[in-house]
Design an enzyme around this catalytic site. Structure first.
Site, PDB file in Angstrom:
ATOM      1  N   TYR A   6       0.813  -7.737  19.108  1.00  0.00           N
ATOM      2  CA  TYR A   6       0.281  -7.963  17.757  1.00  0.00           C
ATOM      3  C   TYR A   6       1.370  -7.853  16.700  1.00  0.00           C
ATOM      4  O   TYR A   6       2.131  -6.885  16.666  1.00  0.00           O
ATOM      5  CB  TYR A   6      -0.829  -6.961  17.436  1.00  0.00           C
ATOM      6  CG  TYR A   6      -1.334  -7.106  16.019  1.00  0.00           C
ATOM      7  CD1 TYR A   6      -2.157  -8.161  15.664  1.00  0.00           C
ATOM      8  CD2 TYR A   6      -0.932  -6.220  15.016  1.00  0.00           C
ATOM      9  CE1 TYR A   6      -2.593  -8.334  14.359  1.00  0.00           C
ATOM     10  CE2 TYR A   6      -1.358  -6.377  13.710  1.00  0.00           C
ATOM     11  CZ  TYR A   6      -2.191  -7.428  13.382  1.00  0.00           C
ATOM     12  OH  TYR A   6      -2.595  -7.608  12.093  1.00  0.00           O
ATOM     13  N   HIS A  19       0.623 -12.637   1.506  1.00  0.00           N
ATOM     14  CA  HIS A  19      -0.009 -11.375   1.118  1.00  0.00           C
ATOM     15  C   HIS A  19       0.367 -10.932  -0.300  1.00  0.00           C
ATOM     16  O   HIS A  19      -0.155  -9.929  -0.792  1.00  0.00           O
ATOM     17  CB  HIS A  19       0.355 -10.282   2.116  1.00  0.00           C
ATOM     18  CG  HIS A  19      -0.378 -10.389   3.425  1.00  0.00           C
ATOM     19  ND1 HIS A  19      -0.442 -11.561   4.141  1.00  0.00           N
ATOM     20  CD2 HIS A  19      -1.092  -9.475   4.145  1.00  0.00           C
ATOM     21  CE1 HIS A  19      -1.154 -11.365   5.249  1.00  0.00           C
ATOM     22  NE2 HIS A  19      -1.561 -10.112   5.265  1.00  0.00           N
ATOM     23  N   ASN A  73       2.489  -2.840   6.041  1.00  0.00           N
ATOM     24  CA  ASN A  73       1.399  -2.156   6.717  1.00  0.00           C
ATOM     25  C   ASN A  73       1.620  -0.656   6.589  1.00  0.00           C
ATOM     26  O   ASN A  73       2.353  -0.063   7.363  1.00  0.00           O
ATOM     27  CB  ASN A  73       1.396  -2.585   8.182  1.00  0.00           C
ATOM     28  CG  ASN A  73       0.032  -2.505   8.830  1.00  0.00           C
ATOM     29  OD1 ASN A  73      -0.074  -2.351  10.017  1.00  0.00           O
ATOM     30  ND2 ASN A  73      -1.014  -2.616   8.049  1.00  0.00           N
ATOM     31  N   TYR A  79     -20.732  30.517 -20.564  1.00  0.00           N
ATOM     32  CA  TYR A  79     -20.038  30.200 -19.320  1.00  0.00           C
ATOM     33  C   TYR A  79     -18.686  29.545 -19.569  1.00  0.00           C
ATOM     34  O   TYR A  79     -17.734  29.737 -18.800  1.00  0.00           O
ATOM     35  CB  TYR A  79     -20.876  29.235 -18.470  1.00  0.00           C
ATOM     36  CG  TYR A  79     -22.102  29.834 -17.838  1.00  0.00           C
ATOM     37  CD1 TYR A  79     -22.471  31.156 -18.042  1.00  0.00           C
ATOM     38  CD2 TYR A  79     -22.913  29.061 -17.010  1.00  0.00           C
ATOM     39  CE1 TYR A  79     -23.610  31.686 -17.465  1.00  0.00           C
ATOM     40  CE2 TYR A  79     -24.046  29.577 -16.422  1.00  0.00           C
ATOM     41  CZ  TYR A  79     -24.394  30.893 -16.651  1.00  0.00           C
ATOM     42  OH  TYR A  79     -25.512  31.408 -16.070  1.00  0.00           O
ATOM     43  N   GLU A 116     -11.421  -6.244   9.738  1.00  0.00           N
ATOM     44  CA  GLU A 116     -11.108  -5.001   9.031  1.00  0.00           C
ATOM     45  C   GLU A 116     -12.378  -4.580   8.295  1.00  0.00           C
ATOM     46  O   GLU A 116     -12.557  -4.815   7.106  1.00  0.00           O
ATOM     47  CB  GLU A 116      -9.924  -5.247   8.095  1.00  0.00           C
ATOM     48  CG  GLU A 116      -8.678  -5.622   8.902  1.00  0.00           C
ATOM     49  CD  GLU A 116      -7.617  -6.377   8.122  1.00  0.00           C
ATOM     50  OE1 GLU A 116      -7.765  -6.514   6.894  1.00  0.00           O
ATOM     51  OE2 GLU A 116      -6.645  -6.838   8.743  1.00  0.00           O
TER      52      GLU A 116
END
Length: 517
Positions: free
Chosen positions: A53, A83, A195, A280, A418
């Site tokens: 891959y 990309h 990646n 508080y 994915e």
């Protein structure tokens, strides 16, 4: 300053230095052998017959497409081009510096299969002070931060862009001016570069480092408000917090004791004050801010681990069953750890602002604070801090919406290959507006608490809190009648963001806030 990268051993202090300003980075020579061996494994796989891959196959849903040996380098180049699809404003230089440094450190672990030239190029770009143009939007935080890291890589190739003095310029010319040869990719190298979780991790670290002085300022301002409201220091008694045992709470209570020590305002109402308990927002500050501190400390541990991690895919193990090395597919690119701690940081940032907004509301409420209404000397004719509080309320509300966890969302991508993603990049990116919202709330509280102190004169607070009051007064005068307040809110907020108030805290003998023993 020169920082030597020992792969897997970066410290938070080193990361903070890289974030703060451009440093010179070198790689420990001990890393070279592992890098060389993992690259050799990839080259063998690239010339082999078995499909691997990302080496000789397509990507994502296209992993079943075999690529011919003659196209393997083009495969990597096309990956980066395809990309580089980010949108939005560019990431800040501090974030990009961290991205480049983290990617170099990760690849240098010797499990990514890249040649030394890839790491050398990353370090050369960093050391030359070059900032790749990286759009901030477009990553879902799984299969790595693909789009932003692709833009970073495209700049290394000379095809993308660089940011020069805030302007986008073609990367090739900028690289040439710096004497850097554009990178040429070999098998798997484009995939290894994009990646990974380096963008989401850099963004989360960016938020952590930016919020440090804001939280420290919140402690100083919160203590000043305790005195301004003539609150009790009893809730900070160490015995209370020891019984619970929460470390952040214990440390924050100790800090409040140190900040309030020696206050004449506190001494003036130890006798004769008929109030049994404070609201508080005053007495629960150790519990609230201490929990935020614990969350941030946990985030720092997780982010440091991630900064030193190998998060690309497939991973290279130079010693395989046959002694020749193997590539193993996995999912370290999934940024769920970053997403979850970023969500925790969002809650902490929002809560620091939320309790500060409540303290402002308490100060302007004469029935609770016993101060003039809205801290106005002539209320009615003057509105004082009435609408400044409205601004603080609007910012606190905005933070509540932004604090909704991002990590619980997921949209399938890549034709359902994915199918579960982390949304870590947005989880970390959305922290910056939250930090600015909280800082502005604290700036308004600083103005309000300092104004309240004016009504208690001639009594003085502690030495540390008087320093904080005096610091503000160098920028903003008391407001005894209404005036244009927005510029003063900005000046007070600057003292929160730039570390000026944090330095007052750091002078005290108090626990280490960020790196406890």
């Amino acid at each position: 300053m020169t920082i030597q990268i020992q792969p897997g051993q970066l410290t938070l202090e080193q990361l903070q230095a890289i974030h703060a300003e451009q440093q010179q980075l070198t790689l420990a020579t001990s890393a070279n052998e592992a890098i060389r061996r993992s690259a050799a494994v990839v080259q063998k796989a690239a010339h082999g017959q078995e499909p691997v891959y990302g080496v000789n196959t397509g990507f994502g849903k296209l992993a079943n497409q075999r690529i011919s040996e003659g196209d393997l380098d083009l495969l990597q180049l096309n990956l980066i081009r395809s990309h580089s699809v980010g949108v939005g404003e560019p990431l800040e230089p501090a974030v990009v510096r961290l991205m480049v440094a983290l990617k170099a450190a990760s690849l240098a672990r010797g499990h990514s299969g890249v040649r030394p030239e890839v790491i050398d190029c990353l370090l050369a770009v960093h050391n030359a002070g070059l900032v790749p143009y990286v759009p901030s939007q477009g990553s879902v935080g799984a299969s790595g931060d693909l789009a932003p890291l692709a833009h970073m890589t495209l700049a290394l190739l000379g095809e993308g862009e660089m940011l020069v003095n805030g302007l986008r310029k073609p990367a090739l010319g900028v690289l040439q001016e710096a004497g850097i040869t554009p990178l040429k990719l070999a098998a798997k190298e484009g995939l290894a570069l994009i990646n990974g979780t380096q963008t989401s991790t850099a963004l989360a670290l960016h938020a952590f480092f930016r919020f440090e002085p804001v939280l420290e300022a919140a402690l100083v301002i919160g203590a000043l408000t305790v005195d301004a409201a003539r609150g009790s220091d009893g809730p900070f008694d160490p015995r209370i917090h020891a019984l619970r045992g929460q470390l952040g709470q214990i440390d924050v209570a100790q800090i409040y004791r140190a900040l309030l020590q020696g206050s004449a305002i506190r001494l003036s109402h130890l006798q004769g004050d008929d109030r049994v308990q404070d609201p508080y927002c005053l007495r629960c500050q150790p519990q609230v801010v201490g929990a935020c501190l614990d969350t941030l400390r946990h985030a720092a541990k997780v982010l440091l681990i991630e900064a030193n991690a190998v998060t690309d895919n497939p991973l290279v193990f130079a010693e395989g069953p046959d002694g020749q090395g193997v590539l193993v597919s996995g999912g370290n690119f999934h940024a769920e750890p970053v997403a979850q701690v970023a969500d925790g940081m969002a809650i902490a940032i929002a809560e620091v602002g939320a309790i500060a907004e409540r303290r402002i509301a308490m100060l302007i409420d004469t029935g609770v604070s016993r101060l003039p209404p809205f801290l106005a000397a002539d209320a009615g004719l003057n509105s004082g801090f009435m609408i400044a509080h409205v601004t603080a309320a609007s910012l606190a509300s905005e933070n509540k919406s932004l604090a909704h966890p991002a990590s619980v969302d997921s949209l399938p991508t890549s034709a359902n290959q994915e199918d579960h993603v982390s949304m870590a990049t947005f989880a970390a990116r959305r922290l910056q507006p939250m930090i600015h919202n909280t800082a502005h709330i604290l700036g308004i509280e600083l103005l309000a608490s300092a104004q309240a102190i004016e009504f208690l004169r001639p009594l003085k607070s502690s030495a540390a809190l008087e320093d904080a009051h005096a610091l503000l007064r160098t920028q903003c005068a008391p407001m005894m009648q209404d005036r244009y307040l927005a510029p003063e809110i900005e000046r007070a907020t600057a003292l929160v963001l730039d570390g000026s108030l944090a330095r007052i805290l750091r002078k005290l003998d108090t626990p280490a806030l960020w790196f406890p023993a």
